[in-house]
Write an enzyme that holds these catalytic residues in place. Structure first.
Site, PDB file in Angstrom:
ATOM      1  N   ARG A   1       2.198   1.635  -3.542  1.00  0.00           N
ATOM      2  CA  ARG A   1       1.223   1.976  -4.574  1.00  0.00           C
ATOM      3  C   ARG A   1       0.582   3.345  -4.366  1.00  0.00           C
ATOM      4  NH1 ARG A   1      -2.787  -1.636  -3.484  1.00  0.00           N
ATOM      5  NH2 ARG A   1      -3.994   0.012  -2.472  1.00  0.00           N
TER       6      ARG A   1
ATOM      7  N   ASP B   1     -10.019  -3.427   9.017  1.00  0.00           N
ATOM      8  CA  ASP B   1      -9.489  -2.967   7.735  1.00  0.00           C
ATOM      9  C   ASP B   1     -10.381  -1.916   7.082  1.00  0.00           C
ATOM     10  OD1 ASP B   1      -7.664  -2.915   5.578  1.00  0.00           O
ATOM     11  OD2 ASP B   1      -8.952  -4.261   4.441  1.00  0.00           O
TER      12      ASP B   1
ATOM     13  N   PHE C   1       0.825  -1.201   0.000  1.00  0.00           N
ATOM     14  CA  PHE C   1       0.000   0.000   0.000  1.00  0.00           C
ATOM     15  C   PHE C   1       0.864   1.258   0.000  1.00  0.00           C
ATOM     16  CE2 PHE C   1      -2.227   3.403   2.257  1.00  0.00           C
ATOM     17  CZ  PHE C   1      -3.338   3.539   1.449  1.00  0.00           C
ATOM     18  N   ALA C   2       1.931   1.236   0.790  1.00  0.00           N
ATOM     19  CA  ALA C   2       2.827   2.390   0.805  1.00  0.00           C
ATOM     20  C   ALA C   2       3.446   2.612  -0.567  1.00  0.00           C
ATOM     21  CB  ALA C   2       3.915   2.194   1.853  1.00  0.00           C
TER      22      ALA C   2
ATOM     23  N   HIS D   1       0.980  -0.550  15.191  1.00  0.00           N
ATOM     24  CA  HIS D   1       0.796   0.885  14.988  1.00  0.00           C
ATOM     25  C   HIS D   1       1.064   1.713  16.243  1.00  0.00           C
ATOM     26  CE1 HIS D   1      -1.975   0.258  11.241  1.00  0.00           C
ATOM     27  NE2 HIS D   1      -0.719  -0.073  11.027  1.00  0.00           N
TER      28      HIS D   1
ATOM     29  N   TYR E   1      13.890   0.180  11.459  1.00  0.00           N
ATOM     30  CA  TYR E   1      12.960   1.259  11.789  1.00  0.00           C
ATOM     31  C   TYR E   1      13.613   2.250  12.750  1.00  0.00           C
ATOM     32  CZ  TYR E   1       9.598  -2.179   9.988  1.00  0.00           C
ATOM     33  OH  TYR E   1       8.934  -3.099   9.218  1.00  0.00           O
TER      34      TYR E   1
ATOM     35  N   ARG F   1      14.678  -3.919   5.261  1.00  0.00           N
ATOM     36  CA  ARG F   1      15.873  -4.739   5.088  1.00  0.00           C
ATOM     37  C   ARG F   1      15.925  -5.385   3.707  1.00  0.00           C
ATOM     38  NH1 ARG F   1      14.381  -6.362  10.473  1.00  0.00           N
ATOM     39  NH2 ARG F   1      15.882  -5.618  12.024  1.00  0.00           N
TER      40      ARG F   1
ATOM     41  N   LYS G   1      -4.543   3.392   9.281  1.00  0.00           N
ATOM     42  CA  LYS G   1      -5.708   2.879  10.014  1.00  0.00           C
ATOM     43  C   LYS G   1      -5.662   1.352  10.063  1.00  0.00           C
ATOM     44  CE  LYS G   1      -7.429   1.182   6.233  1.00  0.00           C
ATOM     45  NZ  LYS G   1      -7.502  -0.289   6.077  1.00  0.00           N
TER      46      LYS G   1
ATOM     47  N   ARG H   1      -4.383  -9.020   6.345  1.00  0.00           N
ATOM     48  CA  ARG H   1      -5.804  -8.905   6.651  1.00  0.00           C
ATOM     49  C   ARG H   1      -6.449 -10.268   6.871  1.00  0.00           C
ATOM     50  NH1 ARG H   1      -3.646  -5.676   3.313  1.00  0.00           N
ATOM     51  NH2 ARG H   1      -3.986  -3.421   3.357  1.00  0.00           N
TER      52      ARG H   1
END
Length: 328
Positions: free
Chosen positions: A18, A179, A15-16, A80, A59, A38, A98, A167
């Site tokens: 795209r 989700d 997602f990050a 999160h 991170y 990594r 989220k 998910r």
């Protein structure tokens, strides 16, 4: 002109790659400066998008980077809060994907850290940045539908062929309500400004400890709502606000420009149909620009951690009403 907000991303999620990395790169007054992963293979598409992107192998290393102002956290749901807190403690503003947490009470430490540090911390709830939702909110406030009596919201997709997806894994906070239940539940709350008094029906289908199909009904002080979410059905999304004197319909309420063109239709007793569309609007870019404006003190961010906690509370209520979460 203010210096751009320099962003780092924790983890090279699909997602990050795209959506959010291109949005940060495209947003005015923002630059994507670093990524933590990594995996050279996962880093490659990000580096192709932003030549010279710094790649950190942990991170913690990214959080220690003095050339980062804000951090985007697209990690599995259960991580999160942990990394949001670490980002704030490192002196970084933080935009957490989220849902912020798996239970409403778990968000309290992040709110406390935000208040203690004076930094911006928020949930990446992109729909409130799209002008279609601002129009819907205005139409409802102006009484276009008369007395609102019912909200119907549907958001479904099918990832049954991807069992490794986070998910579909209970250990990583999987399930359809965390989700995308956040969208049907949260958009109803945000558009109407109302909170549910009770969940009147909650029917959930489960697979391997994850809810994969949810049919949830709620009673608000002045109206009812029915929400359908699934990751086992043909993709569909729409929202209908139905009042005594009119109705409002959204045809691509959540994935505007991805699922379809953002389109709002409304009509009253006179039978006249009004429509408005927003071709080419990218709500992810608007979200990044709004976050940067909040960091600079130019405008309040429109979706607070308290807003996120309110939606998570409704999700918690739905799970409690279903009463059949499998014991892991």
């Amino acid at each position: 002109m203010n210096d751009p907000i320099r962003w780092g991303i924790l983890g090279a999620s699909n997602f990050a790659q795209r959506d959010m990395a291109p949005a940060i790169h495209a947003a005015r007054g923002n630059v994507l400066s670093a990524l933590a992963t990594r995996s050279p293979d996962k880093a490659a598409p990000f580096a192709d998008l932003v030549p010279g992107l710094r790649i950190h192998d942990s991170y913690d290393a990214l959080l220690a980077d003095p050339q980062i102002d804000a951090v985007y956290v697209p990690l599995p749901h259960t991580m999160h809060i942990e990394w949001g807190l670490k980002a704030l403690d490192a002196g970084k503003h933080v935009l957490v994907e989220k849902p912020v947490a798996m239970h409403a009470d778990d968000i309290a430490p992040l709110i406390a850290a935000r208040d203690r540090t004076g930094l911006i911390a928020a949930e990446a709830y992109m729909i409130v940045h799209h002008p279609q939702w601002h129009l819907v909110r205005e139409l409802l406030a102006d009484g276009v539908v008369g007395r609102l009596r019912h909200v119907e919201a549907v958001f479904t997709y099918d990832n049954s062929g991807d069992p490794a997806n986070i998910r579909n894994r209970a250990a990583t906070g999987g399930g359809i309500l965390p989700d995308i239940g956040v969208y049907t539940f949260g958009s109803t709350r945000w558009a109407t400004g109302a909170e549910p008094d009770a969940i009147t029906h909650a029917d959930l289908d489960w697979e391997d400890g994850c809810d994969v199909l949810a049919r949830v009904s709620a009673r608000f002080p002045d109206f009812t709502a029915h929400w359908v979410n699934s990751m086992r059905l043909l993709p569909e999304q729409f929202v209908l606000f139905h009042g005594e004197a009119g109705l409002i319909r959204l045809t691509a309420p959540y994935n505007a420009a991805r699922f379809g063109e953002a389109w709002v239709e409304w009509r009253g007793r006179d039978g006249v149909t009004h429509t408005r569309s927003w071709p080419g609007v990218d709500q992810y870019v608007l979200q990044v620009e709004a976050f940067a404006a909040a960091v600079r003190g130019e405008a309040a961010f429109p979706w607070t951690l308290e807003d996120a906690r309110g939606t998570q509370k409704v999700i918690d209520m739905a799970y409690a009403a279903a009463g059949d979460r499998p014991v892991s």
